[in-house]
Write a protein that holds these residues in place. Structure first.
Motif, mmCIF file in Angstrom:
data_model
loop_
_atom_site.group_PDB
_atom_site.id
_atom_site.type_symbol
_atom_site.label_atom_id
_atom_site.label_comp_id
_atom_site.label_asym_id
_atom_site.label_seq_id
_atom_site.Cartn_x
_atom_site.Cartn_y
_atom_site.Cartn_z
ATOM 1 N N ARG A 222 1.014 -1.431 -0.144
ATOM 2 C CA ARG A 222 -0.484 -0.067 -0.263
ATOM 3 C C ARG A 222 1.262 0.996 0.025
ATOM 4 O O ARG A 222 1.904 1.646 0.851
ATOM 5 C CB ARG A 222 -0.891 0.330 1.060
ATOM 6 N N GLU B 45 1.985 5.057 1.220
ATOM 7 C CA GLU B 45 1.233 5.670 2.265
ATOM 8 C C GLU B 45 1.123 7.409 1.520
ATOM 9 O O GLU B 45 2.369 7.812 0.445
ATOM 10 C CB GLU B 45 2.125 5.841 2.741
ATOM 11 N N ARG B 46 -0.019 8.059 1.830
ATOM 12 C CA ARG B 46 0.388 9.234 0.670
ATOM 13 C C ARG B 46 0.768 10.411 1.350
ATOM 14 O O ARG B 46 1.001 11.398 0.799
ATOM 15 C CB ARG B 46 -1.670 9.277 0.198
ATOM 16 N N PHE B 47 0.957 10.487 3.054
ATOM 17 C CA PHE B 47 1.785 11.110 3.582
ATOM 18 C C PHE B 47 3.282 10.642 4.019
ATOM 19 O O PHE B 47 3.627 10.135 5.172
ATOM 20 C CB PHE B 47 1.075 11.508 4.631
ATOM 21 N N LEU C 155 -1.202 8.980 -4.229
ATOM 22 C CA LEU C 155 -0.304 11.150 -3.179
ATOM 23 C C LEU C 155 -0.682 11.636 -4.765
ATOM 24 O O LEU C 155 -0.344 13.014 -4.409
ATOM 25 C CB LEU C 155 0.987 9.993 -3.138
ATOM 26 N N LEU D 41 -3.565 12.888 -4.578
ATOM 27 C CA LEU D 41 -3.691 13.853 -4.163
ATOM 28 C C LEU D 41 -3.385 15.453 -4.084
ATOM 29 O O LEU D 41 -4.119 16.724 -3.305
ATOM 30 C CB LEU D 41 -3.414 13.256 -2.724
ATOM 31 N N PRO E 120 1.343 16.489 0.231
ATOM 32 C CA PRO E 120 1.936 14.856 0.522
ATOM 33 C C PRO E 120 3.571 14.745 0.501
ATOM 34 O O PRO E 120 4.066 15.235 0.582
ATOM 35 C CB PRO E 120 1.653 13.825 -1.196
ATOM 36 N N VAL F 42 -0.395 11.896 10.428
ATOM 37 C CA VAL F 42 -1.209 11.389 9.024
ATOM 38 C C VAL F 42 -2.790 11.027 9.314
ATOM 39 O O VAL F 42 -3.467 10.978 8.343
ATOM 40 C CB VAL F 42 -0.196 10.269 9.454
ATOM 41 N N ALA F 43 -2.998 10.653 10.843
ATOM 42 C CA ALA F 43 -4.234 9.827 11.106
ATOM 43 C C ALA F 43 -4.575 11.211 10.730
ATOM 44 O O ALA F 43 -6.278 11.123 10.140
ATOM 45 C CB ALA F 43 -4.563 9.486 12.582
ATOM 46 N N GLU G 60 -4.873 11.696 6.817
ATOM 47 C CA GLU G 60 -5.733 11.049 5.838
ATOM 48 C C GLU G 60 -7.065 11.185 6.259
ATOM 49 O O GLU G 60 -8.123 10.846 5.272
ATOM 50 C CB GLU G 60 -5.733 9.705 6.291
ATOM 51 N N ALA H 79 -8.535 13.532 4.410
ATOM 52 C CA ALA H 79 -7.943 13.708 2.820
ATOM 53 C C ALA H 79 -9.219 12.387 2.124
ATOM 54 O O ALA H 79 -10.080 12.342 2.149
ATOM 55 C CB ALA H 79 -6.909 13.045 2.361
ATOM 56 N N GLN I 184 -10.706 9.269 0.165
ATOM 57 C CA GLN I 184 -10.306 7.746 0.326
ATOM 58 C C GLN I 184 -10.406 7.325 -0.977
ATOM 59 O O GLN I 184 -10.175 6.195 -0.705
ATOM 60 C CB GLN I 184 -11.299 7.144 1.928
#
Length: 856
Positions: A235, A237-239, A592, A595, A789, A816-817, A820, A823, A825
């Motif tokens: 997966r 990570e966008r950040f 990423l 976004l 990002p 990050v939480a 996200e 952002a 989904q």
């Protein structure tokens, strides 16, 4: 030069016994080296593992080997390599054809790893072929019998020329070649290189001036297949943030190693190598004994054991650093893994060449991203490799510290007359424009230490005798100089060895050990160790049963992204801007990128992206020049200094390879001010003044001066029988720095420290080019509601300086939480955000963006 007794037929016959046939490029080298009365000098540029060494060596035997006599010929060939480990491996390869083609030739190795018995035998008689390093060659030049001993040299081969050309060790080689040429006017010079972008400059630097009209450039025509792929994360990570060493990719790395017969796992730092070695052993305990660790701080015996295991195919994998970048021939290696960004195209090609290291075999390198943005780098690196875009190297210009050291070396090696040596030195590329005033200053400096040290006998290192020949008058100073020859300067290291039994493990930087107290634990050489005590320059340790590991820290851990690779990254973003995701990496990182477009915009070759954001900490500016962290350091300081000129302001700065962040406590209208602040300066001198004013230039120059003082012979890493600590060296250098500033402000070593600071640590020339390029781009400013990002890694860089590792991880997890949660989904939501925001369309220039900002 007469043609040698080794015929082309004999060479082909020897190759046939190996099942080989010569390649066309090898024949070109042989023809050039045999040509005419004196042969031709040249540069061979070919892919790693295609037969470069044999091309030059078999040519040397054809051109130089004479019929066997009663004794071995004198020293005829000098083969210079940049690394001691490479020297030993090269000698083994060069010895292979000698019993058949030149059984009367002797061969040997002279480096820092040579035993005292080997050196004593060579002092009596040097072999016909000598493999050596730049430092050991300078030691040979410092022998009193150097003119007689080295006059017989007919050929000098500089291996891995791309590794030496751009630094002071390469300048040291240039000076040595000029000296040898004076003793042997028909001297042949050949360079061997695999990864260079400016080949004509490389050839000119190798040959010096005047260049022979018959010099040749030979390109390896043997096609070398290079496969570049990437381990994709499950997966994205966008950040993303740099620094967690990519251990989330550990399962994929384990599978990749298990699927290959033999693998090299490259990391960019020694601490990263230590961490990955331990993680792999934890994941696969059954690999104990077939998984190895290799880096420059480990003991020589351990490194040689690892290298032998790789050659014999008894090791499944080796985790390593740049210590295995060059030339060591590991034929069994099938695959190379690169952990994290490779930082440069040339480095990627070089490391890939460690696999499939034979003609006709494909090289394979697999990139392992440690964060999501490195997926973009991976796609960019492969595109640059396929397009043949390789970084250039430039020789340093007239470093006076190296010249001062060379003057003392030549004074020891038979002496010199200033007029003749000046003309000789100016035949090198590095010193071709050396001014007479600078030359005279160097002479004065070695004669009496310059204006401020004339009263001290220790700095009267060379002076003319009654015949006008400059020599070293004091045997003690001669011994001290020989003990400190070289241009490699690093922090003092301390030996690490067990307190019981005394087995030596390796060495670690003194600055790391100095921060530990007895009882503290650290990870080194794949073991968890507890510091017992420090005895002079030795850290005595024992195995630790438990404890929190502190990774050793070495310099060089933050190498900058090359401009060649940075440009390739921008081209990848430009393709994404137009909806093209042409590689598996870019398709993987598309969430990423999408976004980033939805919340802001993408940087491209045509667009300079700036972002502003207001947080509880203050007002943030994020700017993305994509020029590498070295340029960003100077650019961020320059921009902050310019912004603070009308009114006093304080900025916090964070930077990475993609851009930098300026954080101020007060509001700044960046949209109005950025175009003016980013304007190129009228002259380079004006830019230099602004950069020096914007940083703590005095302290930075003081640190740089320590290296220069060491090379120039003002301070000494060691005296015979004595090792000086890092702290002592810094104190001595600082004392000289202050004395010169107060009593000898025209001292040219002070000026050199400033120039090296600007050219190397801050890369002002590249900074000027970046400012000029930014002036041609469309400046686009976006006012953010949340960090994007691209902005997020810069926030992490700043937090890293304030928080401990545990607190940092907790803070990042919370951020990050939150991001996200804000952002979209899924892809459809991102597309909707793009359509609503309009950021996916052509970005609005900052100077016309006030209405857009008010709407937001």
């Amino acid at each position: 030069m007469n043609r040698g007794s080794v015929t082309l037929a004999a060479v082909q016959g020897w190759l046939a016994t190996k099942g080989w046939r010569p390649f066309p490029f090898q024949r070109k080298v042989w023809t050039a080296m045999r040509a005419g009365r004196s042969g031709h000098s040249g540069l061979l540029h070919a892919s790693t593992g295609t037969g470069k060494t044999l091309a030059v060596w078999l040519g040397a035997l054809q051109a130089l080997a004479t019929p066997p006599g009663k004794t071995a010929p004198p020293l005829t060939v000098l083969w210079i390599t940049p690394m001691r480990a490479l020297a030993a491996d090269t000698l083994r390869a060069l010895r292979e054809p000698l019993p058949t083609l030149a059984p009367h030739w002797t061969s040997g190795l002279r480096s820092g790893d040579s035993t005292s018995a080997e050196r004593s035998a060579q002092d009596r008689r040097l072999p016909t072929l000598l493999v050596t390093t730049p430092e050991s060659l300078s030691l040979l030049l410092a022998r009193a019998d150097a003119p007689d001993t080295l006059r017989s040299v007919r050929l000098v081969v500089v291996d891995e020329w791309h590794e030496l050309m751009g630094n002071k060790r390469g300048v040291q080689v240039q000076l040595a070649l000029a000296r040898l040429q004076q003793w042997q006017p028909a001297l042949l010079r050949w360079g061997v290189s695999a990864t260079l972008g400016n080949l004509d400059e490389a050839l000119a630097t190798l040959l010096g001036t005047p260049q022979s009209a018959s010099a040749v450039m030979v390109h390896g025509e043997t096609p070398k297949q290079l496969d570049v792929d990437t381990l994709l994360p499950p997966r994205v990570e966008r950040f993303a943030w740099a620094g967690h060493l990519g251990l989330t990719m550990l399962p994929q790395v384990v599978d990749a190693i298990a699927a290959s017969r033999s693998t090299l796992v490259f990391t960019n730092t020694r601490s990263q190598a230590e961490r990955w070695y331990q993680a792999l052993l934890d994941a696969r305990p059954d690999w104990a004994g077939v998984l190895a660790l290799h880096h420059g701080s480990l003991d020589r015996a351990l490194r040689e054991w690892v290298e032998l295991g790789m050659k014999n195919g008894t090791l499944l994998a080796t985790v390593c650093t740049s210590s295995l970048d060059l030339g060591v021939d590991f034929l069994p290696v099938e695959r190379v893994l690169q952990i994290g960004s490779v930082k440069g195209v040339a480095r990627l090609v070089q490391r890939a060449g460690r696999s499939g290291h034979a003609p006709g075999r494909a090289s394979r390198i697999t990139l392992v991203p440690t964060h999501s943005l490195e997926l973009v780098e991976a796609a960019a690196a492969r595109e640059a490799v396929h397009a043949g875009r390789i970084e250039e190297r430039q020789s340093p210009r007239a470093p006076l510290d190296v010249l001062v050291q060379h003057l003392v070396t030549v004074a020891l090696g038979g002496g010199f007359t200033p007029e003749a040596l000046y003309e000789e030195v100016r035949t090198t590329r590095a010193y071709r424009e050396l001014a007479p005033a600078d030359w005279q200053w160097c002479l004065d400096f070695v004669r009496q230490g310059g204006a401020s040290l004339a009263a001290y006998p220790d700095y009267r290192r060379a002076e003319p005798d009654e015949h006008g020949l400059w020599r070293v008058p004091d045997r003690r100073l001669a011994r001290r100089h020989r003990a400190n020859i070289g241009t490699i300067v690093s922090d003092a290291s301390m030996s690490v060895q067990f307190v019981h039994g005394g087995a030596r493990i390796g060495s670690v930087e003194e600055s790391f050990i100095a921060r530990l107290a007895p009882g503290d634990c650290f990870l080194f050489a794949g073991r968890l160790l507890e510091l017992v005590r420090i005895d002079q320059m030795t850290a005595l340790v024992r195995r630790a049963a438990a404890g929190s590991a502190a990774l050793p820290r070495w310099n060089g851990g933050r190498m900058p992204l090359s401009s060649t690779l940075a440009d390739a990254v921008l081209r990848q973003f430009d393709a994404a801007e137009h909806g093209r995701y042409d590689s598996a990496e870019m398709r993987c990182v598309e969430p990423l990128v999408a976004l980033q477009r939805a919340w802001s915009a993408l940087p491209t070759p045509q667009r300079l992206l700036a972002e502003t954001w207001k947080s509880r900490e203050g007002w943030h500016l994020f700017l993305y020049p994509f020029a590498g962290r070295t340029v960003h350091l100077g650019l961020a300081g320059l921009l902050a200094w310019r912004a603070a000129q009308p009114a006093r302001a304080t900025f916090s700065i964070a930077l990475n390879d993609y851009g930098f962040e300026l954080l101020s406590a007060s509001a700044i209208d960046w949209a109005a001010r950025l175009p003016e602040l980013l304007a190129p300066t009228a002259t380079r001198e004006q830019l230099l003044q602004e950069v020096l004013a914007s940083l703590n230039a005095t302290e930075l120059a003081r640190r740089r001066f320590r290296e220069i003082a060491r090379i120039a012979g003002l301070i000494f890493q060691s005296h015979p029988g004595e090792q000086r600590s890092n702290r002592q060296l810094q104190a001595s250098a600082s004392l000289f720095y202050e004395v010169f500033r107060q009593h000898d402000p025209g001292n040219r070593l002070l000026h050199q420290a400033e120039q090296e600071l600007l050219s190397q640590e801050l890369d002002v020339d590249q900074l000027a080019q970046t400012l000029a390029r930014m002036g041609t781009q469309e400046l686009t400013l976006r006012v953010l509601k949340k960090p994007t990002p691209l902005a997020f890694p810069l926030l992490v860089e700043r937090f890293r300086e304030k928080l401990s590792n545990e607190t940092l991880a907790e803070r990042i997890a919370r951020m990050v939480a939150e991001l996200e949660g804000a952002a979209p989904q899924d892809a459809e939501a991102v597309d909707a955000a793009l359509a609503l925001d309009g950021a996916g369309a052509e970005a609005v220039p900052a100077r016309d963006d006030k209405r857009q900002r008010r709407r937001r």
